[in-house]
Design a protein around this motif. Sequence first.
Motif, short mmCIF file in Angstrom:
data_model
loop_
_atom_site.label_atom_id
_atom_site.label_comp_id
_atom_site.label_asym_id
_atom_site.label_seq_id
_atom_site.Cartn_x
_atom_site.Cartn_y
_atom_site.Cartn_z
N PHE A 1 0.84 -1.19 0.00
CA PHE A 1 0.00 0.00 0.00
C PHE A 1 0.88 1.24 0.00
O PHE A 1 1.75 1.40 0.86
CB PHE A 1 -0.91 0.00 1.23
N LEU A 2 0.65 2.10 -0.98
CA LEU A 2 1.39 3.36 -1.08
C LEU A 2 0.64 4.42 -0.27
O LEU A 2 -0.56 4.62 -0.46
CB LEU A 2 1.50 3.78 -2.55
N VAL A 3 1.37 5.08 0.64
CA VAL A 3 0.76 6.08 1.52
C VAL A 3 1.57 7.38 1.42
O VAL A 3 2.72 7.36 0.98
CB VAL A 3 0.73 5.58 2.98
N PRO A 4 1.00 8.51 1.84
CA PRO A 4 1.69 9.79 1.62
C PRO A 4 2.83 10.09 2.58
O PRO A 4 3.74 10.85 2.23
CB PRO A 4 0.57 10.82 1.76
N ASP A 5 2.81 9.51 3.79
CA ASP A 5 3.82 9.89 4.78
C ASP A 5 3.87 8.84 5.89
O ASP A 5 3.08 7.89 5.91
CB ASP A 5 3.50 11.27 5.37
N THR A 6 4.81 9.03 6.82
CA THR A 6 5.00 8.05 7.89
C THR A 6 3.81 8.00 8.84
O THR A 6 3.48 6.92 9.37
CB THR A 6 6.29 8.36 8.68
N GLU A 7 3.17 9.13 9.07
CA GLU A 7 2.01 9.14 9.97
C GLU A 7 0.87 8.30 9.38
O GLU A 7 0.24 7.50 10.09
CB GLU A 7 1.53 10.57 10.21
N THR A 8 0.61 8.48 8.09
CA THR A 8 -0.43 7.69 7.45
C THR A 8 -0.04 6.22 7.42
O THR A 8 -0.89 5.33 7.58
CB THR A 8 -0.70 8.19 6.02
N ALA A 9 1.25 5.95 7.23
CA ALA A 9 1.72 4.56 7.24
C ALA A 9 1.37 3.89 8.56
O ALA A 9 0.89 2.75 8.58
CB ALA A 9 3.22 4.51 6.99
N ALA A 10 1.59 4.60 9.66
CA ALA A 10 1.30 4.02 10.97
C ALA A 10 -0.20 3.75 11.13
O ALA A 10 -0.60 2.70 11.66
CB ALA A 10 1.79 4.95 12.07
N SER A 11 -1.04 4.68 10.69
CA SER A 11 -2.49 4.50 10.87
C SER A 11 -3.03 3.40 9.96
O SER A 11 -3.88 2.60 10.37
CB SER A 11 -3.23 5.81 10.62
N VAL A 12 -2.53 3.33 8.72
CA VAL A 12 -2.95 2.27 7.80
C VAL A 12 -2.49 0.90 8.33
O VAL A 12 -3.25 -0.08 8.30
CB VAL A 12 -2.42 2.53 6.38
#
Length: 297
Positions: free
Chosen positions: A260-271
């Motif tokens: 899954f491609l995400v915009p940033d590290t914060e979104t990575a953690a939530s996803v």
Amino acid sequence: MSVTVRVPAKVNVQLAVGAARPDGFHDLANVFLAVGLYDEVTVTPADELRVTCEGPDAAQVPLDRTNLAARAAVALAARRGIEPAVHIHIAKDIPVAGGMAGGSADGAGALLACNTLWGTGASRAELLAICAELGSDVPFSLVGGAALGTGRGEQLTALEVGGTFHWVFAVADGGLSTPAVYGEFDRLNEGIEVPEPVASEDLLAALAKGDATALAAALSNDLQPAALSLRPSLADTLAAGRAAGARAGLVSGSGPTTAFLVPDTETAASVAGALLASGTCRTVRTAESPAVGAAVL
């Protein structure tokens, strides 16, 4: 004396697959991106060749001469007329049989480590030739960064990457056999004219600009329908990741890991948290790309 090499996992941001060739392989347009999940391969002189392994799912890793790391040592030793008398120890962190080239990474890592340990002086071109003999993904594991793989994936052209991309990887229970996935691809496309594989200009431009939004729109994997056919539950994982805020998701290579491609590290953690909570995968990992190729530590 021992030599340790760190070698990265990969994600295929595009995997365009042609029809089966007479030799059973498929022509590919395979856009590789190395990601910051690593195995470490350590080689030490020994009385005879042996392989040990530790880390997640280490029990699934073959410890005989079918292991790509062992095959790499044997191939290099044969070219130099020496015995492959080394202990190869693999510290696994790349998912096993997950479509992220963990086995190929170990082959490339062992090859570079043995070349260093034995002082064979093999050139980069010779190492890449051995890699190509070992498997289609092994040359990229040596090179890292980003590259377009053509032929069966072993003929590499380096690609420019203009920024950092953030990923979440959902690791499924069990693995998927790459030959089985290609076999299912052939079955699903029986009687259909499969076009020649070509790299997407939009995707290459997105990589060069470091544009995650454009890259998300261009991600593709021709093996994904076959992987979903063999493992229908992956559709639930893909849906969960997208619903959690990923810009895009796809099966990584032949699967069953989903990326899954995400915009940033914060979104990575939530996803990552949402995917774990969804119960659609065994575990999750986050990583950034591009990453360097095999390197002696």
